[in-house]
Design an enzyme around this catalytic site. Structure first.
Site, mmCIF file in Angstrom:
data_model
loop_
_atom_site.group_PDB
_atom_site.id
_atom_site.type_symbol
_atom_site.label_atom_id
_atom_site.label_comp_id
_atom_site.label_asym_id
_atom_site.label_seq_id
_atom_site.Cartn_x
_atom_site.Cartn_y
_atom_site.Cartn_z
ATOM 1 N N CYS A 149 19.035 -12.923 13.637
ATOM 2 C CA CYS A 149 17.564 -12.958 13.731
ATOM 3 C C CYS A 149 17.129 -13.878 14.867
ATOM 4 C CB CYS A 149 16.996 -13.440 12.388
ATOM 5 S SG CYS A 149 15.226 -13.696 12.379
ATOM 6 N N CYS A 152 14.123 -16.102 14.028
ATOM 7 C CA CYS A 152 14.463 -17.257 13.185
ATOM 8 C C CYS A 152 15.177 -18.345 13.991
ATOM 9 C CB CYS A 152 15.402 -16.850 12.052
ATOM 10 S SG CYS A 152 14.904 -15.372 11.173
ATOM 11 N N ASP A 153 16.105 -17.940 14.831
ATOM 12 C CA ASP A 153 17.049 -18.913 15.387
ATOM 13 C C ASP A 153 16.975 -19.104 16.905
ATOM 14 O OD1 ASP A 153 18.049 -19.345 12.836
ATOM 15 O OD2 ASP A 153 19.462 -17.690 12.997
HETATM 16 C C1 LIG Z 1 21.448 -15.851 8.246
HETATM 17 C C2 LIG Z 1 19.983 -15.567 8.095
HETATM 18 C C3 LIG Z 1 19.043 -16.474 8.579
HETATM 19 C C4 LIG Z 1 17.679 -16.230 8.428
HETATM 20 N N1 LIG Z 1 16.798 -17.168 8.882
HETATM 21 C C5 LIG Z 1 15.468 -16.993 8.674
HETATM 22 C C6 LIG Z 1 14.538 -17.970 9.095
HETATM 23 O O1 LIG Z 1 14.889 -19.004 9.677
HETATM 24 N N2 LIG Z 1 13.222 -17.733 8.862
HETATM 25 C C7 LIG Z 1 12.772 -16.588 8.253
HETATM 26 O O2 LIG Z 1 11.563 -16.454 8.038
HETATM 27 N N3 LIG Z 1 13.643 -15.636 7.859
HETATM 28 C C8 LIG Z 1 14.976 -15.801 8.048
HETATM 29 N N4 LIG Z 1 15.861 -14.832 7.670
HETATM 30 C C9 LIG Z 1 15.326 -13.592 7.084
HETATM 31 C C10 LIG Z 1 14.916 -13.813 5.614
HETATM 32 O O3 LIG Z 1 15.973 -14.442 4.931
HETATM 33 C C11 LIG Z 1 14.575 -12.469 4.989
HETATM 34 O O4 LIG Z 1 13.506 -11.896 5.717
HETATM 35 C C12 LIG Z 1 14.137 -12.613 3.541
HETATM 36 O O5 LIG Z 1 15.135 -13.252 2.774
HETATM 37 C C13 LIG Z 1 13.869 -11.244 2.925
HETATM 38 O O6 LIG Z 1 13.464 -11.452 1.610
HETATM 39 P P1 LIG Z 1 13.557 -10.317 0.493
HETATM 40 O O7 LIG Z 1 13.139 -10.976 -0.765
HETATM 41 O O8 LIG Z 1 12.828 -9.108 0.941
HETATM 42 O O9 LIG Z 1 15.079 -9.868 0.415
HETATM 43 P P2 LIG Z 1 16.456 -10.646 0.337
HETATM 44 O O10 LIG Z 1 16.342 -12.045 0.748
HETATM 45 O O11 LIG Z 1 17.404 -9.733 1.065
HETATM 46 O O12 LIG Z 1 16.793 -10.620 -1.219
HETATM 47 C C14 LIG Z 1 17.142 -9.443 -1.864
HETATM 48 C C15 LIG Z 1 17.462 -9.753 -3.305
HETATM 49 O O13 LIG Z 1 17.655 -8.513 -3.996
HETATM 50 C C16 LIG Z 1 18.803 -8.636 -4.815
HETATM 51 N N5 LIG Z 1 19.307 -7.294 -5.100
HETATM 52 C C17 LIG Z 1 19.877 -6.390 -4.260
HETATM 53 N N6 LIG Z 1 20.233 -5.285 -4.941
HETATM 54 C C18 LIG Z 1 19.884 -5.493 -6.231
HETATM 55 C C19 LIG Z 1 20.008 -4.738 -7.436
HETATM 56 N N7 LIG Z 1 20.576 -3.527 -7.448
HETATM 57 N N8 LIG Z 1 19.544 -5.281 -8.600
HETATM 58 C C20 LIG Z 1 18.949 -6.497 -8.601
HETATM 59 N N9 LIG Z 1 18.809 -7.247 -7.503
HETATM 60 C C21 LIG Z 1 19.276 -6.759 -6.342
HETATM 61 C C22 LIG Z 1 19.736 -9.549 -4.047
HETATM 62 O O14 LIG Z 1 20.700 -10.133 -4.915
HETATM 63 C C23 LIG Z 1 18.730 -10.563 -3.514
HETATM 64 O O15 LIG Z 1 18.490 -11.540 -4.504
HETATM 65 C C24 LIG Z 1 17.236 -15.034 7.802
HETATM 66 C C25 LIG Z 1 18.171 -14.104 7.335
HETATM 67 C C26 LIG Z 1 19.518 -14.363 7.476
HETATM 68 C C27 LIG Z 1 20.523 -13.346 6.937
#
Ligand SMILES: Cc1cc2nc3c(=O)[nH]c(=O)nc-3n(C[C@H](O)[C@H](O)[C@H](O)COP(=O)(O)OP(=O)(O)OC[C@H]3O[C@@H](n4cnc5c(N)ncnc54)[C@H](O)[C@@H]3O)c2cc1C
Length: 331
Positions: A149, A152-153
Site C-alpha cells: 500500500c 499507507c507506507d
Molecule cells: C501490511 C498492511 C499495511 C497497511 N497499512 C495501512 C495503513 O497504514 N493505513 C491504512 O489506512 N490502511 C492500511 N492498510 C489497509 C487496511 O489494513 C485495510 O484497508 C483495512 O484493514 C480493511 O478493513 P476491512 O475491515 O474491510 O477488512 P480486513 O482488515 O481485511 O478484515 C477482514 C476480516 O474479515 C475476516 N473474515 C474473512 N473471511 C471471513 C469469514 N468467512 N468469516 C468470518 N470472518 C471472515 C478476517 O478474519 C478479518 O477479520 C494496510 C494493509 C496491510 C495488509
C-alpha cells in the site's frame, strides 16, 4: 426511542442454531466499527472474527494516517481498541469463521465452523487479501520494507530507492504516487510490456524517477531489521542478479474474501460484492462494509466509515421491519 433490543441471544431453533438480530462477518476495522454502532443501538451484534482477528491492520506495525493518533498507533493496538469499544456496548465477539450462508429468506442462515446463526440482518466485512509474491523474506519483512500500500507506507520512503512489482493499473498508479517521496522507483515486471492503461504507461515511461526491469521476477527479499536488497531472476536468460533497495511495494492483485457469497450475492468481475451507494446488496437486509466491496479506497478509515454506515443502514432496516413500515432505504 426505538427499542431494538433482544432479550438475549436465543437458541430456540435448535440447540446449535442461535437466533440473533445481526451477524457481522469480519473483525477488521469495518466489522468492528459496524459492531460499535449496532451495539450502541442495543442489538447485541455477533461478530464472527474469521481467521485473522483484527483483519489486515493487525499485520501493520504502525498506522500513521488514522486520525486521533498524532504520533501513530500500532496496528494491533488500534484494533484491540476497536474491539474493546464495541464490546463495552454489548457486541459479542466469536472466534469462528463463516463457512456458508443462505440468504434466500430472512432470517438469514449463517453456518460457521462451530455453530449456526439465524440473523435478521447481515453485515459482510470479510475484507480482502493482497496477493503475495510468496518468496523467502516476504513475510518476515512485511511492515519493515515490504508493503502492499503506497498510500499507507510511501511516506516512510522519502529520498529512498524502492522497487515496485507488477505491471497493471495499480502498480503504475502506485509507482507514480511513490514519486512524491522516493528518490527512485524500479518497476519489475515479469513480461516485456505493461498491462496498465496507455496514459498511465506514458506517464510512467516519461517520469525521470521511474525505470523498468522487464521479463523478471523477484526470487528473494533480503534484510534483517529492514529490506536491504532483492534477488531478481531474468525469465529469458534465467540469470539471477541482486538489486540494493530500501523497500519493495507489491501490486500483483487484491482478492476480496467473498467466495462464500458467490451463489447468493451479485459480485463484480473481480469478486467484490456489488452495492449501491448506501451499501445495500441485491438482498434486502444484507450490507457490505470495507474492502469486501471496495476496490478503490482500501484504508482503515474508509473501511471503518463504511462499517458505521452499514450498521446505520441495518438499524434502519430492522426498525422499519419491526414497525411494519415500508423500508426507507434502497435495497
Ligand atoms: C501490511 C498492511 C499495511 C497497511 N497499512 C495501512 C495503513 O497504514 N493505513 C491504512 O489506512 N490502511 C492500511 N492498510 C489497509 C487496511 O489494513 C485495510 O484497508 C483495512 O484493514 C480493511 O478493513 P476491512 O475491515 O474491510 O477488512 P480486513 O482488515 O481485511 O478484515 C477482514 C476480516 O474479515 C475476516 N473474515 C474473512 N473471511 C471471513 C469469514 N468467512 N468469516 C468470518 N470472518 C471472515 C478476517 O478474519 C478479518 O477479520 C494496510 C494493509 C496491510 C495488509
Amino acid at each position: 426511542m426505538m427499542d431494538l433490543s433482544l432479550n438475549n441471544i436465543s437458541t430456540n431453533h435448535s440447540s446449535q442454531t442461535k437466533y440473533v438480530k445481526m451477524v457481522i462477518l469480519g473483525s477488521g476495522p469495518a466489522g468492528l466499527s459496524a459492531a460499535l454502532y449496532a451495539a450502541r443501538a442495543n442489538l447485541q451484534p455477533v461478530v464472527i472474527t474469521g481467521m485473522e482477528l483484527g483483519g489486515q491492520v493487525s499485520l501493520t506495525h504502525t498506522i500513521e494516517n488514522y486520525p486521533g493518533f498524532p504520533e501513530g498507533v500500532g496496528g494491533q493496538e488500534l484494533v484491540d481498541l476497536f474491539q474493546k469499544q464495541a464490546e463495552r456496548f454489548g457486541a459479542i465477539v466469536e472466534y469462528d469463521t463463516a463457512t456458508d450462508v443462505d440468504l434466500k429468506e430472512r432470517p438469514f442462515r449463517i453456518k460457521t465452523y462451530n455453530s449456526e446463526y439465524l440473523a435478521d440482518t447481515l453485515i459482510i466485512a470479510t475484507g480482502a487479501q493482497a496477493t503475495q509474491l510468496d518468496v523467502p523474506g516476504e513475510k518476515e519483512l512485511t511492515g519493515r520494507g515490504v508493503s502492499y500500500c503506497a498510500t499507507c507506507d510511501g511516506w516512510f520512503f522519502k529520498d529512498k530507492d524502492v522497487v515496485v512489482v507488477g505491471g497493471g493499473d495499480s502498480a503504475i498508479e502506485e509507482s507514480l504516487f511513490l514519486t512524491r517521496y522516493a528518490k527512485s522507483i524500479t518497476i519489475i515486471h515479469r513480461r516485456d510490456s505493461l498491462r496498465a492503461g496507455i496514459i498511465l504507461q506514458q506517464r510512467a515511461f516519461n517520469h525521470p524517477k521511474i525505470k523498468f526491469i522487464w521479463d523478471s521476477v523477484i526470487t528473494e527479499i533480503i534484510g534483517e531489521e529492514t529490506v536491504k536488497k532483492v534477488n531478481i531472476k531474468n525469465l529469458q536468460t534465467n540469470e539471477v542478479s541482486e538489486l540494493i533497495t530500501d523497500g519493495i511495494f507489491i501490486f500483483i492483485g487484491h482478492i476480496p474474501s467473498t467466495q462464500i457469497f458467490s451463489n447468493s450475492l451479485d459480485l463484480d468481475e473481480h469478486g467484490y460484492i456489488k452495492t449501491d451507494n448506501l451499501l445495500s446488496t441485491n438482498v434486502p437486509g444484507v450490507y457490505v462494509a470495507g474492502e469486501a466491496g471496495d476496490p478503490d479506497f482500501r484504508q482503515v478509515i474508509t473501511s471503518a466509515g463504511m462499517g458505521a454506515a452499514a450498521a446505520m443502514q441495518a438499524i434502519r432496516f430492522l426498525q422499519a421491519h419491526e414497525e411494519n413500515q415500508p423500508v426507507p432505504i434502497k435495497s
